[in-house]
Design a protein around this motif. Structure first.
Motif, PDB file in Angstrom:
ATOM      1  N   PHE A  80      18.129   8.904  33.468  1.00  0.00           N
ATOM      2  CA  PHE A  80      18.362   9.625  34.539  1.00  0.00           C
ATOM      3  C   PHE A  80      19.633  10.207  35.240  1.00  0.00           C
ATOM      4  O   PHE A  80      20.461  11.209  33.788  1.00  0.00           O
ATOM      5  CB  PHE A  80      19.028   8.151  35.692  1.00  0.00           C
ATOM      6  N   ILE A  81      19.352  11.303  35.859  1.00  0.00           N
ATOM      7  CA  ILE A  81      20.856  12.046  36.137  1.00  0.00           C
ATOM      8  C   ILE A  81      21.498  11.402  37.300  1.00  0.00           C
ATOM      9  O   ILE A  81      21.097  10.819  38.348  1.00  0.00           O
ATOM     10  CB  ILE A  81      20.175  13.639  37.344  1.00  0.00           C
ATOM     11  N   GLN A  82      22.568  10.987  36.950  1.00  0.00           N
ATOM     12  CA  GLN A  82      24.068  10.439  37.149  1.00  0.00           C
ATOM     13  C   GLN A  82      24.146  11.126  38.336  1.00  0.00           C
ATOM     14  O   GLN A  82      24.384  10.172  39.196  1.00  0.00           O
ATOM     15  CB  GLN A  82      25.241  11.398  36.139  1.00  0.00           C
ATOM     16  N   SER A  83      24.581  12.555  38.576  1.00  0.00           N
ATOM     17  CA  SER A  83      24.146  12.569  39.870  1.00  0.00           C
ATOM     18  C   SER A  83      24.000  12.820  41.299  1.00  0.00           C
ATOM     19  O   SER A  83      24.426  12.102  42.574  1.00  0.00           O
ATOM     20  CB  SER A  83      24.639  14.389  40.097  1.00  0.00           C
ATOM     21  N   MET A  84      22.318  12.419  40.707  1.00  0.00           N
ATOM     22  CA  MET A  84      21.614  11.954  42.077  1.00  0.00           C
ATOM     23  C   MET A  84      21.814  10.527  42.591  1.00  0.00           C
ATOM     24  O   MET A  84      21.088   9.549  43.139  1.00  0.00           O
ATOM     25  CB  MET A  84      20.025  11.993  41.355  1.00  0.00           C
ATOM     26  N   ILE A  85      23.315   9.396  41.826  1.00  0.00           N
ATOM     27  CA  ILE A  85      23.281   8.143  42.166  1.00  0.00           C
ATOM     28  C   ILE A  85      24.800   7.675  42.378  1.00  0.00           C
ATOM     29  O   ILE A  85      25.205   7.997  41.699  1.00  0.00           O
ATOM     30  CB  ILE A  85      22.769   7.183  40.502  1.00  0.00           C
ATOM     31  N   PRO A  86      24.655   8.491  44.323  1.00  0.00           N
ATOM     32  CA  PRO A  86      26.129   8.252  44.508  1.00  0.00           C
ATOM     33  C   PRO A  86      26.718   6.685  45.062  1.00  0.00           C
ATOM     34  O   PRO A  86      27.688   7.293  44.628  1.00  0.00           O
ATOM     35  CB  PRO A  86      25.505   8.601  46.268  1.00  0.00           C
ATOM     36  N   GLU A  87      25.640   5.437  44.669  1.00  0.00           N
ATOM     37  CA  GLU A  87      26.526   4.152  44.412  1.00  0.00           C
ATOM     38  C   GLU A  87      27.217   4.892  43.169  1.00  0.00           C
ATOM     39  O   GLU A  87      28.280   4.197  42.871  1.00  0.00           O
ATOM     40  CB  GLU A  87      25.388   3.480  43.279  1.00  0.00           C
ATOM     41  N   ILE A  88      26.949   5.808  41.735  1.00  0.00           N
ATOM     42  CA  ILE A  88      28.011   5.456  41.143  1.00  0.00           C
ATOM     43  C   ILE A  88      29.440   6.118  41.072  1.00  0.00           C
ATOM     44  O   ILE A  88      30.615   5.769  41.215  1.00  0.00           O
ATOM     45  CB  ILE A  88      27.686   5.714  39.742  1.00  0.00           C
ATOM     46  N   ALA A  89      29.090   7.092  42.208  1.00  0.00           N
ATOM     47  CA  ALA A  89      30.441   7.944  42.681  1.00  0.00           C
ATOM     48  C   ALA A  89      31.506   6.479  43.201  1.00  0.00           C
ATOM     49  O   ALA A  89      32.370   6.755  43.388  1.00  0.00           O
ATOM     50  CB  ALA A  89      30.394   9.162  43.648  1.00  0.00           C
ATOM     51  N   LEU A  91      31.418   3.521  43.306  1.00  0.00           N
ATOM     52  CA  LEU A  91      32.043   2.465  42.117  1.00  0.00           C
ATOM     53  C   LEU A  91      33.260   2.971  41.516  1.00  0.00           C
ATOM     54  O   LEU A  91      34.529   2.511  41.390  1.00  0.00           O
ATOM     55  CB  LEU A  91      30.866   1.764  41.547  1.00  0.00           C
ATOM     56  N   THR A  92      33.826   4.417  41.502  1.00  0.00           N
ATOM     57  CA  THR A  92      34.095   4.986  40.695  1.00  0.00           C
ATOM     58  C   THR A  92      35.805   4.624  41.826  1.00  0.00           C
ATOM     59  O   THR A  92      36.854   4.562  41.370  1.00  0.00           O
ATOM     60  CB  THR A  92      33.994   6.236  40.098  1.00  0.00           C
ATOM     61  N   ILE A  93      35.651   4.899  43.100  1.00  0.00           N
ATOM     62  CA  ILE A  93      36.374   5.170  44.178  1.00  0.00           C
ATOM     63  C   ILE A  93      36.691   3.570  43.711  1.00  0.00           C
ATOM     64  O   ILE A  93      38.256   3.611  43.049  1.00  0.00           O
ATOM     65  CB  ILE A  93      35.907   5.101  44.946  1.00  0.00           C
ATOM     66  N   PHE A  94      36.125   2.863  43.936  1.00  0.00           N
ATOM     67  CA  PHE A  94      37.033   1.038  43.594  1.00  0.00           C
ATOM     68  C   PHE A  94      37.756   0.776  42.559  1.00  0.00           C
ATOM     69  O   PHE A  94      38.954   0.078  42.223  1.00  0.00           O
ATOM     70  CB  PHE A  94      35.290  -0.224  44.323  1.00  0.00           C
ATOM     71  N   TYR A  95      37.351   1.320  41.447  1.00  0.00           N
ATOM     72  CA  TYR A  95      38.007   0.996  40.237  1.00  0.00           C
ATOM     73  C   TYR A  95      38.493   1.327  40.131  1.00  0.00           C
ATOM     74  O   TYR A  95      39.948   1.557  39.649  1.00  0.00           O
ATOM     75  CB  TYR A  95      36.473   1.597  39.047  1.00  0.00           C
ATOM     76  N   SER A  96      39.087   3.031  40.556  1.00  0.00           N
ATOM     77  CA  SER A  96      40.426   3.552  40.432  1.00  0.00           C
ATOM     78  C   SER A  96      41.676   2.945  41.254  1.00  0.00           C
ATOM     79  O   SER A  96      42.555   3.355  40.623  1.00  0.00           O
ATOM     80  CB  SER A  96      39.693   5.488  40.693  1.00  0.00           C
ATOM     81  N   ASN A  97      41.246   2.263  41.847  1.00  0.00           N
ATOM     82  CA  ASN A  97      42.398   1.175  42.746  1.00  0.00           C
ATOM     83  C   ASN A  97      43.013   0.812  41.151  1.00  0.00           C
ATOM     84  O   ASN A  97      44.390  -0.161  41.230  1.00  0.00           O
ATOM     85  CB  ASN A  97      42.164   0.759  43.621  1.00  0.00           C
ATOM     86  N   LEU A  98      42.043   0.369  40.012  1.00  0.00           N
ATOM     87  CA  LEU A  98      42.616  -0.728  39.417  1.00  0.00           C
ATOM     88  C   LEU A  98      43.071   0.091  38.457  1.00  0.00           C
ATOM     89  O   LEU A  98      42.670  -1.360  37.186  1.00  0.00           O
ATOM     90  CB  LEU A  98      41.554  -1.782  39.122  1.00  0.00           C
ATOM     91  N   VAL A  99      43.133   0.821  37.943  1.00  0.00           N
ATOM     92  CA  VAL A  99      43.937   1.885  36.017  1.00  0.00           C
ATOM     93  C   VAL A  99      44.816   2.270  36.599  1.00  0.00           C
ATOM     94  O   VAL A  99      45.300   3.137  37.667  1.00  0.00           O
ATOM     95  CB  VAL A  99      42.550   2.841  35.730  1.00  0.00           C
ATOM     96  N   TYR A 135      37.890  10.308  34.790  1.00  0.00           N
ATOM     97  CA  TYR A 135      36.543  10.286  33.721  1.00  0.00           C
ATOM     98  C   TYR A 135      36.340   8.543  32.818  1.00  0.00           C
ATOM     99  O   TYR A 135      35.386   8.270  33.675  1.00  0.00           O
ATOM    100  CB  TYR A 135      35.851  11.695  33.013  1.00  0.00           C
ATOM    101  N   PRO A 136      37.513   8.237  32.282  1.00  0.00           N
ATOM    102  CA  PRO A 136      36.937   7.099  31.940  1.00  0.00           C
ATOM    103  C   PRO A 136      36.941   5.699  32.703  1.00  0.00           C
ATOM    104  O   PRO A 136      36.157   5.124  32.441  1.00  0.00           O
ATOM    105  CB  PRO A 136      38.252   6.163  31.604  1.00  0.00           C
ATOM    106  N   ILE A 137      37.408   6.369  34.378  1.00  0.00           N
ATOM    107  CA  ILE A 137      36.836   5.361  35.278  1.00  0.00           C
ATOM    108  C   ILE A 137      34.969   5.824  35.904  1.00  0.00           C
ATOM    109  O   ILE A 137      34.799   4.635  36.066  1.00  0.00           O
ATOM    110  CB  ILE A 137      37.791   6.041  36.275  1.00  0.00           C
ATOM    111  N   SER A 138      34.953   6.809  35.522  1.00  0.00           N
ATOM    112  CA  SER A 138      33.611   7.017  35.877  1.00  0.00           C
ATOM    113  C   SER A 138      32.596   6.506  35.353  1.00  0.00           C
ATOM    114  O   SER A 138      31.429   5.995  35.143  1.00  0.00           O
ATOM    115  CB  SER A 138      33.699   7.980  36.699  1.00  0.00           C
TER     116      SER A 138
END
Ligand code: ATP
Ligand code: MG
Length: 335
Positions: A80-89, A91-99, A135-138
């Motif tokens: 699959f193509i990453q950019s076509m799954i907006p849910e990944i982006a 989730l990245t936002i929520f994770y970025s608070n944890l690092v 990018y490790p967060i994404s």
């Protein structure tokens, strides 16, 4: 229930022998026993190629062709193509608070990649962006959006996986048990060196033999590979341990590798002969891969169909994960 594999590749160039022996050959072997997701990480490729969108776009299909040519089977696995799954982006936002920023800068993969950029591009390498350092967060979002349990990667990626495990632990401890900690799965060959002797063969390093290189290209590259600099004449004894040609004979599992080593040490083997033998080995190895790729090169619509179907399936899975995530973070408003 089969365990889930999630792993990815950046569409920054075609697959090379480093990917093949370090990672993707394993992916082919694992797809029978695991529920497998293979991500073409275009969003991650854009972190350091944002000014070259054509390169990323072209290589999405090229990478898909390479994966199909080495034996990833769309009947068994999801590409699959990453950019076509907006849910990944998301989730990245929520994770970025944890690092923390300090933790990102300490990540050895990020450190090495920044140093490589500086070596390649001089001062331009100084302009490391927020997106690149993050990018490790994404990547943690990529893995967990599909509940990846096993992540088959090359050794260069291990610190990123450790960072993902930390994010999962922190998420679970704050918001309640939501994700499993994924584990790395290394190939027998953990890291493949470059033609120039660099510790890593890499698309961005210009030191790679690509799976679909022509016989002429392979010949030219092998002829220029780094050999023992102290061997001047054909019959000088040499040290195979510093010779990339000997290294690749080992990599491609040449059955005569012991003889090659002995002859090289005794001065009974010229480098040109040794290189010619290696060229033949690599050509034999890559011929069936190139043959299989031809079908997809001639029918790009087949590739697009596979990518679209895989992406649709992957999106369904990621949507389910995001429902759980939003519930855990208590932002599941107006259900
Ligand atoms: P880039 O330089 O653009 O980052 P890359 O060659 O590092 O490209 P990636 O798409 O980042 O390729 O990596 C895809 C997978 O291949 C990862 O699992 C990575 O660990 C593995 N890999 C890449 N190069 C090597 C190598 N030389 N040896 C072993 N594994 C490798
Ligand atoms: Mg890389």
């Amino acid at each position: 229930m089969k365990k889930t594999i999630l792993t990815g590749i950046r569409p920054t160039g075609r697959l090379h022998l480093g990917h093949y022996y370090g990672a993707t050959k394993n992916w082919v072997a694992l797809q029978d026993d695991y529920n497998s997701f293979f991500e073409i990480a275009d969003v991650q490729a854009l972190t350091d190629n944002f000014d070259n969108p054509d390169k990323v776009r072209t290589n999405v299909r090229e990478i898909a062709i390479d994966l199909l040519a080495i034996g990833i089977d769309p009947e068994k696995s999801t590409i699959f193509i990453q950019s076509m799954i907006p849910e990944i982006a998301e989730l990245t936002i929520f994770y970025s608070n944890l690092v923390t920023m300090a933790r990102l800068y300490r990540n050895p993969t990020i450190k090495t990649e920044i140093a490589q950029k500086k070596a390649l591009f001089g001062n331009e390498g100084e302009s490391v962006t927020y997106g690149f350092v993050g990018y490790p967060i994404s990547q943690a979002a990529d893995i967990t959006a599909f509940n990846g349990e096993l992540v088959p990667v090359g050794e260069d990626q291990l610190p990123l996986l450790e960072q993902c495990r930390e994010i999962v632990r922190k998420f679970n401890s704050i918001y309640g048990e939501t994700f499993k900690e994924p584990e790395a799965y290394l190939s027998k060959t953990k890291r493949v060196k470059g033609l120039d002797g660099n510790e890593k063969m890499g698309k961005s390093l210009g030191n790679a033999i690509y799976l679909r290189d022509s016989e002429e290209e392979i010949s030219k590259k092998v002829m220029s590979a780094v050999t023992d600099p102290n061997k001047i004449k054909k019959d000088d004894p040499a040290n195979p341990d510093v010779c990339m040609v000997y290294y690749y004979h080992n990599l491609v599992e040449n059955e005569n590798v012991n003889t090659i080593c002995e002859e090289c040490k005794k001065g009974a083997r010229g480098c040109v002969q040794c290189k010619k033998e290696l060229i033949e080995k690599i050509n034999n190895l890559l011929a069936p891969i190139k043959e299989k790729a031809k079908k997809y090169e001639e029918n790009p619509e087949l590739v697009d169909e596979i990518l679209l179907e895989g992406t649709n399936h992957a999106r369904e899975v990621a949507k389910e994960t995001m429902k759980n995530v939003k519930k855990a973070i208590k932002i599941d408003y107006y259900k």
